[in-house]
Write an enzyme that holds these catalytic residues in place. Structure first.
Site, mmCIF file in Angstrom:
data_model
loop_
_atom_site.group_PDB
_atom_site.id
_atom_site.type_symbol
_atom_site.label_atom_id
_atom_site.label_comp_id
_atom_site.label_asym_id
_atom_site.label_seq_id
_atom_site.Cartn_x
_atom_site.Cartn_y
_atom_site.Cartn_z
ATOM 1 N N GLU A 179 -10.582 -9.632 2.863
ATOM 2 C CA GLU A 179 -9.327 -9.258 3.527
ATOM 3 C C GLU A 179 -9.650 -9.159 5.008
ATOM 4 O O GLU A 179 -10.502 -8.358 5.418
ATOM 5 C CB GLU A 179 -8.787 -7.918 3.009
ATOM 6 C CG GLU A 179 -7.481 -7.547 3.742
ATOM 7 C CD GLU A 179 -6.794 -6.319 3.166
ATOM 8 O OE1 GLU A 179 -6.757 -6.163 1.931
ATOM 9 O OE2 GLU A 179 -6.280 -5.528 3.975
ATOM 10 N N HIS A 223 -5.550 3.637 -1.833
ATOM 11 C CA HIS A 223 -6.896 3.949 -1.318
ATOM 12 C C HIS A 223 -7.225 5.391 -1.682
ATOM 13 O O HIS A 223 -6.600 6.317 -1.169
ATOM 14 C CB HIS A 223 -6.883 3.756 0.210
ATOM 15 C CG HIS A 223 -8.214 3.969 0.868
ATOM 16 N ND1 HIS A 223 -8.386 3.830 2.224
ATOM 17 C CD2 HIS A 223 -9.428 4.309 0.371
ATOM 18 C CE1 HIS A 223 -9.658 4.079 2.528
ATOM 19 N NE2 HIS A 223 -10.303 4.381 1.424
ATOM 20 N N HIS A 225 -4.685 11.696 0.708
ATOM 21 C CA HIS A 225 -3.339 11.293 0.236
ATOM 22 C C HIS A 225 -3.355 10.997 -1.267
ATOM 23 O O HIS A 225 -2.906 11.805 -2.049
ATOM 24 C CB HIS A 225 -2.717 10.165 1.086
ATOM 25 C CG HIS A 225 -3.648 9.072 1.536
ATOM 26 N ND1 HIS A 225 -4.468 8.389 0.692
ATOM 27 C CD2 HIS A 225 -3.855 8.545 2.776
ATOM 28 C CE1 HIS A 225 -5.140 7.478 1.363
ATOM 29 N NE2 HIS A 225 -4.816 7.555 2.641
ATOM 30 N N HIS A 250 1.054 6.066 1.922
ATOM 31 C CA HIS A 250 1.872 6.918 2.797
ATOM 32 C C HIS A 250 2.897 7.741 2.024
ATOM 33 O O HIS A 250 3.351 8.777 2.512
ATOM 34 C CB HIS A 250 2.546 6.084 3.885
ATOM 35 C CG HIS A 250 1.541 5.517 4.841
ATOM 36 N ND1 HIS A 250 0.891 6.287 5.771
ATOM 37 C CD2 HIS A 250 1.043 4.278 4.965
ATOM 38 C CE1 HIS A 250 0.031 5.535 6.440
ATOM 39 N NE2 HIS A 250 0.103 4.313 5.964
ATOM 40 N N ARG A 274 3.301 18.798 1.863
ATOM 41 C CA ARG A 274 3.948 20.024 1.412
ATOM 42 C C ARG A 274 3.403 20.561 0.091
ATOM 43 O O ARG A 274 3.881 21.578 -0.396
ATOM 44 C CB ARG A 274 5.464 19.769 1.263
ATOM 45 C CG ARG A 274 6.164 19.467 2.564
ATOM 46 C CD ARG A 274 6.179 20.675 3.506
ATOM 47 N NE ARG A 274 7.017 21.722 2.996
ATOM 48 C CZ ARG A 274 8.312 21.871 3.340
ATOM 49 N NH1 ARG A 274 8.864 21.063 4.201
ATOM 50 N NH2 ARG A 274 9.018 22.847 2.825
ATOM 51 N N THR A 284 -6.894 6.196 10.022
ATOM 52 C CA THR A 284 -6.771 5.188 8.979
ATOM 53 C C THR A 284 -7.994 4.286 9.119
ATOM 54 O O THR A 284 -8.780 4.462 10.059
ATOM 55 C CB THR A 284 -5.455 4.387 9.133
ATOM 56 O OG1 THR A 284 -5.396 3.377 8.135
ATOM 57 C CG2 THR A 284 -5.336 3.731 10.505
ATOM 58 N N THR A 285 -8.170 3.333 8.192
ATOM 59 C CA THR A 285 -9.330 2.452 8.276
ATOM 60 C C THR A 285 -9.327 1.748 9.628
ATOM 61 O O THR A 285 -8.336 1.134 10.007
ATOM 62 C CB THR A 285 -9.279 1.416 7.127
ATOM 63 O OG1 THR A 285 -8.964 2.108 5.926
ATOM 64 C CG2 THR A 285 -10.599 0.699 6.968
ATOM 65 N N GLU A 304 -8.429 0.322 -3.344
ATOM 66 C CA GLU A 304 -9.184 0.290 -2.086
ATOM 67 C C GLU A 304 -10.131 1.486 -2.069
ATOM 68 O O GLU A 304 -9.718 2.612 -2.391
ATOM 69 C CB GLU A 304 -8.174 0.368 -0.936
ATOM 70 C CG GLU A 304 -8.761 0.071 0.404
ATOM 71 C CD GLU A 304 -7.706 0.196 1.494
ATOM 72 O OE1 GLU A 304 -6.556 -0.277 1.291
ATOM 73 O OE2 GLU A 304 -8.027 0.770 2.540
ATOM 74 N N HIS A 322 -3.578 -4.719 7.679
ATOM 75 C CA HIS A 322 -3.672 -3.641 8.657
ATOM 76 C C HIS A 322 -2.803 -3.939 9.874
ATOM 77 O O HIS A 322 -3.025 -4.910 10.572
ATOM 78 C CB HIS A 322 -5.111 -3.361 9.103
ATOM 79 C CG HIS A 322 -5.307 -1.896 9.367
ATOM 80 N ND1 HIS A 322 -4.870 -1.300 10.517
ATOM 81 C CD2 HIS A 322 -5.813 -0.910 8.603
ATOM 82 C CE1 HIS A 322 -5.135 -0.005 10.448
ATOM 83 N NE2 HIS A 322 -5.694 0.258 9.295
ATOM 84 N N GLY A 323 -1.802 -3.096 10.051
ATOM 85 C CA GLY A 323 -0.932 -3.210 11.225
ATOM 86 C C GLY A 323 0.160 -4.257 11.095
ATOM 87 O O GLY A 323 0.969 -4.422 12.017
ATOM 88 N N ASN A 337 0.860 -1.191 0.000
ATOM 89 C CA ASN A 337 0.000 0.000 0.000
ATOM 90 C C ASN A 337 0.894 1.238 0.000
ATOM 91 O O ASN A 337 1.691 1.438 0.916
ATOM 92 C CB ASN A 337 -0.898 -0.048 1.240
ATOM 93 C CG ASN A 337 -1.809 1.147 1.343
ATOM 94 O OD1 ASN A 337 -1.381 2.280 1.117
ATOM 95 N ND2 ASN A 337 -3.046 0.925 1.697
HETATM 96 N N1 PXP Z 1 -5.615 -3.156 4.157
HETATM 97 C C1 PXP Z 1 -6.573 -2.215 4.283
HETATM 98 C C2 PXP Z 1 -7.970 -2.582 3.876
HETATM 99 C C3 PXP Z 1 -6.270 -0.927 4.763
HETATM 100 O O1 PXP Z 1 -7.237 0.005 4.880
HETATM 101 C C4 PXP Z 1 -4.933 -0.624 5.084
HETATM 102 C C5 PXP Z 1 -4.576 0.743 5.558
HETATM 103 O O2 PXP Z 1 -4.705 1.671 4.551
HETATM 104 C C6 PXP Z 1 -3.973 -1.630 4.918
HETATM 105 C C7 PXP Z 1 -4.334 -2.889 4.482
HETATM 106 C C8 PXP Z 1 -2.532 -1.389 5.238
HETATM 107 O O3 PXP Z 1 -2.405 -1.162 6.598
HETATM 108 P P1 PXP Z 1 -0.999 -0.726 7.186
HETATM 109 O O4 PXP Z 1 -0.676 0.611 6.620
HETATM 110 O O5 PXP Z 1 -1.243 -0.700 8.667
HETATM 111 O O6 PXP Z 1 -0.005 -1.772 6.764
#
Ligand code: PXP
Length: 247
Positions: A151, A43, A50, A10, A18, A100-101, A70, A195-196, A7
């Protein structure tokens, strides 16, 4: 093999901070591809905090690996998805105030709204994945709604894993993910995770027999500050798949 989806939101967050044209998430996606990423996730949020619309079009035109788009299940996003025609979409709940989600879709309450939208996306040839909690009922409902994949939201699992002091507790926690993935597999859904996930917990997915894909953003982009993106992606792919890293 567990596929790694990176993903790149970021990277766009740093750019938007900026208002400069750099760093470019498309350039990042190309480096992820060189590092062994199996797909790229972005996303496009309703508030465009972003990723911007032009990033998604440009990603689709540039990368050779599949694009996982996403999105919230809104009419606006469905229209954009149908124009871009990504390999797949992952439908997520979206709240404006969240950082975040924050959790999986409430498929029980929103099924009647989701079902026709899933059908329209699938009719356009797009694979549909639902971001859900690793719970039996959510898996079964996702299949009823016509999803191709789920997911599993790993946010809570990641927190619990980092609080664990004993390996046997980590094994027990991971068995919950294995159970959810096995159910998904049995009823014909691909099992993805996200996620995480980071460099201290992702290797545990090697114990999840039916894990097909991990989608990881923050940890990879953060590590890339020190190692470069290509190496950060390569290392994560090894953690997910190399038996030497199996806990
Ligand atoms: N999967 C989904 C559905 C998400 O919303 C996110 C965060 O944008 C991620 C994966 C990735 O999560 P992380 O940035 O914590 O790795």
């Amino acid at each position: 093999m567990i596929r790694l989806g990176v993903n790149i939101d970021h990277v766009a967050t740093v750019r938007q901070a900026r208002g400069e044209p750099y760093p470019d998430p498309v350039q990042a996606a190309v480096l992820c591809e060189l590092g062994g990423a199996d797909n790229i996730t972005c996303h496009l949020r309703e508030d465009r905090r972003h990723i911007q619309d032009r990033d998604v079009y440009s990603l689709k035109d540039t990368i050779k690996i599949p694009l996982n788009f996403e999105m919230g299940a809104t009419e606006e996003m469905i229209r954009i998805a149908q124009q871009i025609n990504p390999h797949g979409v992952t439908l997520v709940p979206e709240k404006r105030a969240e950082r975040t989600t924050e959790g999986g879709l409430d498929v029980a309450s929103h099924g009647h709204d989701l079902k026709p939208k899933i059908a329209r996306l699938k009719d356009s040839g797009i694979l549909v994945c639902l971001f859900i909690e690793p719970e039996d009922r959510a898996v079964e409902l996702s299949a009823d709604l016509g999803a191709d994949a789920v997911e599993f939201h790993t946010g809570a699992w990641c927190h619990q894993m980092s609080a664990c002091r004993r390996t046997r507790d980590q094994i027990a926690l991971t068995a919950q993910l294995s159970h959810a993935a096995a159910l998904a597999h049995r009823i014909g859904l691909q099992a993805h995770f996200g996620h995480g996930l980071n460099y201290t917990n992702a290797m545990w997915l090697q114990h999840v027999e039916h894990a097909e894909e991990a989608n990881i953003g923050h940890a990879i982009i953060a590590r890339a500050l020190f190692t470069g993106l290509k190496e950060a992606v390569q290392t994560m792919k090894e953690l997910l798949n190399d038996p030497r890293h199996r806990p």
